[in-house]
Motif scaffolding. Sequence first.
Motif, PDB file in Angstrom:
ATOM      1  N   ASP A 101      27.111  55.980  53.116  1.00  0.00           N
ATOM      2  CA  ASP A 101      26.533  54.782  53.171  1.00  0.00           C
ATOM      3  C   ASP A 101      25.766  54.584  54.332  1.00  0.00           C
ATOM      4  OD1 ASP A 101      29.659  54.404  52.150  1.00  0.00           O
ATOM      5  OD2 ASP A 101      30.373  53.728  53.700  1.00  0.00           O
ATOM      6  N   TYR A 102      25.523  55.305  55.316  1.00  0.00           N
ATOM      7  CA  TYR A 102      24.265  55.339  56.206  1.00  0.00           C
ATOM      8  C   TYR A 102      23.391  55.793  55.389  1.00  0.00           C
ATOM      9  CZ  TYR A 102      20.513  56.577  59.732  1.00  0.00           C
ATOM     10  OH  TYR A 102      19.288  56.592  60.521  1.00  0.00           O
ATOM     11  N   SER A 157      22.154  52.740  52.937  1.00  0.00           N
ATOM     12  CA  SER A 157      21.858  51.174  53.699  1.00  0.00           C
ATOM     13  C   SER A 157      20.261  50.932  53.924  1.00  0.00           C
ATOM     14  CB  SER A 157      22.214  50.702  55.168  1.00  0.00           C
ATOM     15  OG  SER A 157      22.024  52.062  56.522  1.00  0.00           O
ATOM     16  N   ARG A 159      17.582  52.465  59.234  1.00  0.00           N
ATOM     17  CA  ARG A 159      17.589  51.697  58.473  1.00  0.00           C
ATOM     18  C   ARG A 159      18.562  50.323  59.560  1.00  0.00           C
ATOM     19  NH1 ARG A 159      17.889  57.036  56.436  1.00  0.00           N
ATOM     20  NH2 ARG A 159      17.446  56.681  54.470  1.00  0.00           N
TER      21      ARG A 159
END
Lengths: 130, 393
Positions: free
Chosen positions: B199-200, B203, B211
């Motif tokens: 997910d990181y 992003s 991010r």
Amino acid sequence: MTMSYPGAHDRIFLDFIAAGELRLPFDPATGQALGLHRRRAAAEWRPAAGTGTVLSFTVTRRQYAAAFPVPLVHGLIALDEGPTLIARILGAAPAEVSAGMPVRAGFDSHGLWFGPCQARVAEEPSHAAA
Amino acid sequence: MGARSCEPVAAITGLGFSQMSRAPIGTVRELAGTAVLAAISDAGLAPADIDGLLLNKSPTAAAEELPLLLQNDLGLRDLGLLAAIDSEGSSAVQMVQYAALAVRHGMARAVACVFSDTPVKSGSAGDTFAIAMPLSGIEGWEQQQGFLGAVAGYAMAAQRHMAVYGTTAEQLGAYAVACRQWARANPMAFLKKPLTLHDYLASPFVVEPFRVLDCCFPVNGAAAVVVTAADRAADAPLPPAYIHGMGQGHRGRNGMREDEPELHIGAVQAGRIAYRAAGIAPSDITQCQFYDAFSFAGIVSLEAYGLCPEGEGGRFVADGHTAPGGRLPVNTGGGHLSGYYLQGMTPISEAMIQVRGLGGERQARNDIVLVSGNGGCLDYHASLVVSPHRGLG
């Protein structure tokens, strides 16, 4: 993040930039360039070679200011005389910029920028040099 | 372990918050007043017992937003100590330090310290923080170059760390993921949705290499603490945090290539002095509460405070040491990234909750807690060593 008001030191540097010239303060006693954080009334402002090395860089992707379209690349530049400053990097795609890259100064409507030493850069290159 | 100090400098005996929200909930001054009253009550005191007041506004706020007049708002009379501390992100920890010195030396008996800010206007705080940092040494230079926001300054420092030490995006991400894991057990945290490294990495970038998930989560709100002499602290209704060590480090910049202010930071000095005063070594610290407005700030703090070797902060985090279950819990409330961004009061408030043993599912070993403040672009550092124990021997 606190800003103070520009004094003589700041105006001298910015006035040279506005005239299309990168000058640095030098200690007249030692002949050495002074970092731009030092404020010494006795400094001599001499022309810099305009060449340096990228120590670090950023790519701004979020649009903060209309005058600076993104992606916007900045470098932390170590000038060959020793002082460092942060400035835009033009004439190279973000993926082409790396730490250790040699760069040369140029001027556009915003003032100073740096580009790769070997690159051929137009007089007014696009800021979004992607 | 070195020779332990016998007596703490002072104690933090009260903690109070205003409401915290992403919506407008009042002025900086109003929120500050609410937090101070809550902290006084939490300390088992009445406003009439308070004879010192220290104020900390955000560097992005105007001075008049948190005036000395807060004294009168709260009906505080005959203060023996009153000041605004304006050392950017190190201010909140500095307030506690000056309060501790004041009570130790008899200038005051009970000092309230408050931070308050309302950065979130109409749903976003991005424009509030898009202020040029004076990193090159010429006023107005970063503005002219379109280099805006603390995010850009810290991103530049992080990229330098990546170039010199090989720190990776995955390591920055591991820091954000660890903070989110902690936040999930903090009822006060704002971001509690499960977060994976995938997910990181998916992003969006704000300023590469950062991010959006590398950046703090701003909220409108205030937090305050009350500092008293150590020998009065046992009277407070809840366990106090005894202050055993305090340090500051403001390295300065000369603007020359070899200076490397992105890598060599005053937290080294702030830590060394605090450890010496407390009679501890970095290896004695059982948890850290860092000022981590950006993931990289947490990583470089681990190095500068001597908790891992220089250049290895990213690896230390990626190995899981700072996450729940790790050997050195860091920012157990989620910190600035996933908890709430009340600048220096975020680490102080979580340290208080932990020292009192009120961390619930996120409670970590609290014997010796390191608390840090960090301002400018890694320029201004202040630290505390706190503990539930009156003696560290």
